[in-house]
Design a protein around this motif. Structure first.
Motif, mmCIF file in Angstrom:
data_model
loop_
_atom_site.group_PDB
_atom_site.id
_atom_site.type_symbol
_atom_site.label_atom_id
_atom_site.label_comp_id
_atom_site.label_asym_id
_atom_site.label_seq_id
_atom_site.Cartn_x
_atom_site.Cartn_y
_atom_site.Cartn_z
ATOM 1 N N THR A 56 -4.779 -7.370 -1.663
ATOM 2 C CA THR A 56 -3.930 -6.464 -0.890
ATOM 3 C C THR A 56 -4.725 -5.333 -0.255
ATOM 4 N N GLU A 114 -5.393 -2.604 -1.821
ATOM 5 C CA GLU A 114 -4.967 -1.339 -2.425
ATOM 6 C C GLU A 114 -6.037 -0.736 -3.326
ATOM 7 N N THR A 115 -6.639 -1.554 -4.180
ATOM 8 C CA THR A 115 -7.629 -0.997 -5.107
ATOM 9 C C THR A 115 -8.880 -0.535 -4.371
ATOM 10 N N SER A 169 -8.768 0.805 -1.378
ATOM 11 C CA SER A 169 -8.337 2.088 -0.818
ATOM 12 C C SER A 169 -8.448 3.203 -1.862
ATOM 13 N N TYR A 192 -3.231 1.558 4.799
ATOM 14 C CA TYR A 192 -3.230 2.698 3.889
ATOM 15 C C TYR A 192 -3.574 4.004 4.610
#
Length: 322
Positions: free
Chosen positions: A139, A141-142, A144, A184
């Motif tokens: 994704t 996310e980590t 970011s 993000y």
């Protein structure tokens, strides 16, 4: 009746033991996968011998740079991240200069800790190279979260060149790189992106790694392998699985990005999916050197009618707009 119940009880117990053994073995196998190094320290030398560089610049940039390298490790409060790993030029501690960053997004079940020589080699070219131990980073996310940490909380935050941050990822990590660069609050910080066999949209959506390539607004070099692991040659990649990164998907992604963005798509001749990280090392490094360090020699790989990539037999299906 009691004898039958006793036999059934023994059978049930045996089945429970077998299930416990199977579960324990599966857990061990998964642990071993996530903890066994996959690259020797000099992996780039061995691979260069197996697949010789097809151009002078590719041969140069596939090797190690001139910087000695040190590293830092931080335990993250995020369980998916585990450890944030930072490799950087040793001179950073005393030079007073700032250094560009390359964020690395992991492929499936490939935490940074099992391919650290990749980080070391790239850092030797003058980059701060950052990865996590997230084995499912699709994704973005980590990545970011890790970028925020490096820029604001790490002990080398003051030596980071915030105007020159790139991102790279392979396979699931390619989808994660595209997500990190578009979804993000800190996505706007990226100046360049490279992906190797990024999981194509149909696959990414099914796995929960959805991204919108049309939102890419920074120079993007997208690559894939020619082998069947990346391209099964199906008639319609949007209705049936076409491999991890079929050529048709690269064409669609390339066309979805506006023409004012520098973009290149190309495939590695004779490569399979699992070879892409090592097979693209040289040109990935050149891409980051050109965009993040202003290395004009590296730019000769990609730019103009005489760009090296155009005459390199290791590469095919090339399209570029500069």
């Amino acid at each position: 009746m009691k004898k039958v119940l006793k036999i059934l009880g023994i059978v049930a117990l045996v089945l429970m033991v077998l299930l416990a053994v199977f579960f324990a073995y599966a857990q061990y196998k998964n642990w071993k996968t996530l903890n066994t190094p996959i690259l020797p320290d000099d992996y780039y030398k061995a691979f260069a011998e197996t697949f010789p560089a097809g151009g002078k610049l590719e041969r140069y940039y596939v090797g190690r740079g001139g910087y000695e390298v040190e590293h830092l490790e931080y335990t993250s409060g995020n369980k998916s991240i585990g450890t944030i790993r930072i490799y950087y030029p040793a001179e950073l501690r005393s030079s007073g200069k700032q250094y560009p960053v390359v964020m690395v997004v992991n492929g499936s079940n490939t935490p940074a800790k099992i391919y650290l020589p990749f980080f070391q080699r790239l850092a030797s070219w003058g980059f701060v190279v950052v990865g996590t131990d997230d084995p499912q980073a699709g994704t973005g996310e980590t990545t970011s979260i890790a970028l925020d940490f490096v820029l604001n909380e790490s002990e080398i935050a003051g030596q980071i060149d915030r105007d020159n941050i790139g991102i790279t990822g392979y396979s699931q990590g390619g989808a994660g790189a595209l997500g990190a660069a578009t979804k993000y609050e800190n996505s706007h910080l990226y100046k360049a992106i490279f992906t190797g066999s990024a999981a194509y949209p149909l696959l990414s959506i099914s796995m929960g790694w959805e991204y919108d390539s049309s939102k890419i607004s920074v120079p993007y070099f997208m690559t894939a392998a020619t082998g069947t692991s990346d391209d099964l040659g199906v008639a319609d990649i949007n209705t049936e699985f076409g491999g991890v990164a079929p050529l048709a998907s690269l064409v669609e992604i390339y066309d979805s990005i506006t023409d004012d963005v520098l973009k290149i798509r190309a495939r590695v001749t004779g490569a399979e999916h699992e070879q892409m990280q090592a097979r693209t090392d040289g040109y990935m490094t050149a891409w980051m050197l050109y965009h993040l360090q202003g290395d004009q020699e590296a730019g000769k790989v990609f730019l103009g009618e005489n760009a090296e990539i155009l005459s390199n037999p290791n590469w095919q299906d090339i399209e570029k707009n500069h």
